[in-house]
Scaffold this motif. Structure first.
Motif, PDB file in Angstrom:
ATOM      1  N   GLU A 118       0.830  -1.204   0.000  1.00  0.00           N
ATOM      2  CA  GLU A 118       0.000   0.000   0.000  1.00  0.00           C
ATOM      3  C   GLU A 118       0.863   1.252   0.000  1.00  0.00           C
ATOM      4  O   GLU A 118       0.563   2.227  -0.698  1.00  0.00           O
ATOM      5  CB  GLU A 118      -0.926  -0.010   1.224  1.00  0.00           C
ATOM      6  CG  GLU A 118      -2.003   1.035   1.172  1.00  0.00           C
ATOM      7  CD  GLU A 118      -3.023   0.867   2.293  1.00  0.00           C
ATOM      8  OE1 GLU A 118      -3.550   1.901   2.728  1.00  0.00           O
ATOM      9  OE2 GLU A 118      -3.280  -0.263   2.720  1.00  0.00           O
ATOM     10  N   GLU A 120       3.867   1.537  -1.316  1.00  0.00           N
ATOM     11  CA  GLU A 120       4.400   1.664  -2.675  1.00  0.00           C
ATOM     12  C   GLU A 120       3.355   2.259  -3.616  1.00  0.00           C
ATOM     13  O   GLU A 120       3.667   3.097  -4.458  1.00  0.00           O
ATOM     14  CB  GLU A 120       4.877   0.304  -3.199  1.00  0.00           C
ATOM     15  CG  GLU A 120       6.181  -0.151  -2.602  1.00  0.00           C
ATOM     16  CD  GLU A 120       7.307   0.842  -2.837  1.00  0.00           C
ATOM     17  OE1 GLU A 120       7.460   1.345  -3.976  1.00  0.00           O
ATOM     18  OE2 GLU A 120       8.039   1.134  -1.864  1.00  0.00           O
ATOM     19  N   ARG A 121       2.108   1.821  -3.442  1.00  0.00           N
ATOM     20  CA  ARG A 121       1.026   2.341  -4.281  1.00  0.00           C
ATOM     21  C   ARG A 121       0.858   3.842  -4.054  1.00  0.00           C
ATOM     22  O   ARG A 121       0.701   4.616  -4.998  1.00  0.00           O
ATOM     23  CB  ARG A 121      -0.271   1.598  -3.968  1.00  0.00           C
ATOM     24  CG  ARG A 121      -1.377   1.838  -4.957  1.00  0.00           C
ATOM     25  CD  ARG A 121      -2.545   0.893  -4.719  1.00  0.00           C
ATOM     26  NE  ARG A 121      -2.990   0.897  -3.344  1.00  0.00           N
ATOM     27  CZ  ARG A 121      -4.054   1.590  -2.915  1.00  0.00           C
ATOM     28  NH1 ARG A 121      -4.765   2.293  -3.752  1.00  0.00           N
ATOM     29  NH2 ARG A 121      -4.405   1.550  -1.642  1.00  0.00           N
ATOM     30  N   TYR A 122       0.930   4.281  -2.812  1.00  0.00           N
ATOM     31  CA  TYR A 122       0.820   5.716  -2.516  1.00  0.00           C
ATOM     32  C   TYR A 122       2.011   6.499  -3.065  1.00  0.00           C
ATOM     33  O   TYR A 122       1.861   7.608  -3.555  1.00  0.00           O
ATOM     34  CB  TYR A 122       0.682   5.959  -1.009  1.00  0.00           C
ATOM     35  CG  TYR A 122      -0.710   5.715  -0.473  1.00  0.00           C
ATOM     36  CD1 TYR A 122      -1.779   6.488  -0.919  1.00  0.00           C
ATOM     37  CD2 TYR A 122      -0.956   4.728   0.464  1.00  0.00           C
ATOM     38  CE1 TYR A 122      -3.058   6.268  -0.438  1.00  0.00           C
ATOM     39  CE2 TYR A 122      -2.225   4.500   0.944  1.00  0.00           C
ATOM     40  CZ  TYR A 122      -3.277   5.273   0.495  1.00  0.00           C
ATOM     41  OH  TYR A 122      -4.535   5.052   0.962  1.00  0.00           O
ATOM     42  N   LYS A 123       3.204   5.907  -2.987  1.00  0.00           N
ATOM     43  CA  LYS A 123       4.399   6.572  -3.522  1.00  0.00           C
ATOM     44  C   LYS A 123       4.269   6.774  -5.023  1.00  0.00           C
ATOM     45  O   LYS A 123       4.635   7.815  -5.555  1.00  0.00           O
ATOM     46  CB  LYS A 123       5.654   5.756  -3.215  1.00  0.00           C
ATOM     47  CG  LYS A 123       6.119   5.873  -1.789  1.00  0.00           C
ATOM     48  CD  LYS A 123       7.388   5.037  -1.587  1.00  0.00           C
ATOM     49  CE  LYS A 123       7.882   5.086  -0.163  1.00  0.00           C
ATOM     50  NZ  LYS A 123       9.072   4.239   0.024  1.00  0.00           N
ATOM     51  N   GLU A 124       3.745   5.744  -5.721  1.00  0.00           N
ATOM     52  CA  GLU A 124       3.551   5.856  -7.171  1.00  0.00           C
ATOM     53  C   GLU A 124       2.506   6.907  -7.507  1.00  0.00           C
ATOM     54  O   GLU A 124       2.642   7.650  -8.469  1.00  0.00           O
ATOM     55  CB  GLU A 124       3.115   4.508  -7.754  1.00  0.00           C
ATOM     56  CG  GLU A 124       4.216   3.469  -7.751  1.00  0.00           C
ATOM     57  CD  GLU A 124       3.706   2.088  -8.161  1.00  0.00           C
ATOM     58  OE1 GLU A 124       2.532   1.959  -8.582  1.00  0.00           O
ATOM     59  OE2 GLU A 124       4.478   1.124  -8.035  1.00  0.00           O
ATOM     60  N   LYS A 125       1.478   6.971  -6.681  1.00  0.00           N
ATOM     61  CA  LYS A 125       0.372   7.896  -6.961  1.00  0.00           C
ATOM     62  C   LYS A 125       0.728   9.337  -6.598  1.00  0.00           C
ATOM     63  O   LYS A 125       0.445  10.264  -7.340  1.00  0.00           O
ATOM     64  CB  LYS A 125      -0.863   7.448  -6.194  1.00  0.00           C
ATOM     65  CG  LYS A 125      -2.105   8.251  -6.504  1.00  0.00           C
ATOM     66  CD  LYS A 125      -3.318   7.659  -5.809  1.00  0.00           C
ATOM     67  CE  LYS A 125      -4.569   8.416  -6.176  1.00  0.00           C
ATOM     68  NZ  LYS A 125      -5.762   7.819  -5.572  1.00  0.00           N
ATOM     69  N   PHE A 126       1.380   9.530  -5.440  1.00  0.00           N
ATOM     70  CA  PHE A 126       1.633  10.869  -4.933  1.00  0.00           C
ATOM     71  C   PHE A 126       3.103  11.286  -4.958  1.00  0.00           C
ATOM     72  O   PHE A 126       3.432  12.422  -4.681  1.00  0.00           O
ATOM     73  CB  PHE A 126       1.104  11.022  -3.508  1.00  0.00           C
ATOM     74  CG  PHE A 126      -0.380  10.785  -3.386  1.00  0.00           C
ATOM     75  CD1 PHE A 126      -1.295  11.705  -3.896  1.00  0.00           C
ATOM     76  CD2 PHE A 126      -0.849   9.627  -2.769  1.00  0.00           C
ATOM     77  CE1 PHE A 126      -2.649  11.469  -3.781  1.00  0.00           C
ATOM     78  CE2 PHE A 126      -2.213   9.404  -2.655  1.00  0.00           C
ATOM     79  CZ  PHE A 126      -3.115  10.317  -3.178  1.00  0.00           C
TER      80      PHE A 126
END
Length: 129
Positions: A118, A120-126
């Motif tokens: 999760e 990593e997903r936030y890092k990619e998104k933001f």
């Protein structure tokens, strides 16, 4: 002298630190109604006994075979630690504890992996800060 089922239920409830109010709430009866079960003033059906066992987190067989004298005599094997925890030292309990801790570790590892995914997903998104 054989201990009655009502006394066995009461002993197990007290060992679990459950109140009569808690048991009554879980069974969907009044505290007075539950008290009658422990006093033997109510006929206890097998279905109700199964429900009580479920709430107490034991099997019906555990209730029927519960021997408070045997249970309390095992306290000569008690190991304590400085945080107030008590553990009855038997091979069966050691194996059970090992399984519980292994299960807990596995669940924590899954939670950590999910949290990292999760993140990593936030890092990619933001992006990173």
């Amino acid at each position: 002298m054989a201990t009655s089922i009502k006394n066995k239920i009461k002993s197990i409830r007290e060992l679990k630190n459950y109140t009569q109010e808690y048991m009554a709430e879980q069974l969907g009866v009044t505290q007075a109604g539950y008290s009658k079960i422990e006093k033997g003033k109510t006929i206890l059906s097998y279905v109700k006994l199964v429900e009580i066992a479920r709430i107490l987190e034991v099997s019906v067989e555990d209730i029927l075979s519960f021997d408070s004298e045997r249970y309390f005599s095992s306290f000569n094997k008690v190991i304590g630690n400085n945080n107030g925890s008590i553990l009855i030292n038997t091979e069966e309990n050691s194996a059970t504890l090992k399984l519980l801790y292994e299960d807990k570790i596995m669940l924590l590892e899954k939670l950590l992996a999910k949290t990292e995914a999760e993140l990593e997903r936030y890092k990619e998104k933001f992006g990173t800060f």
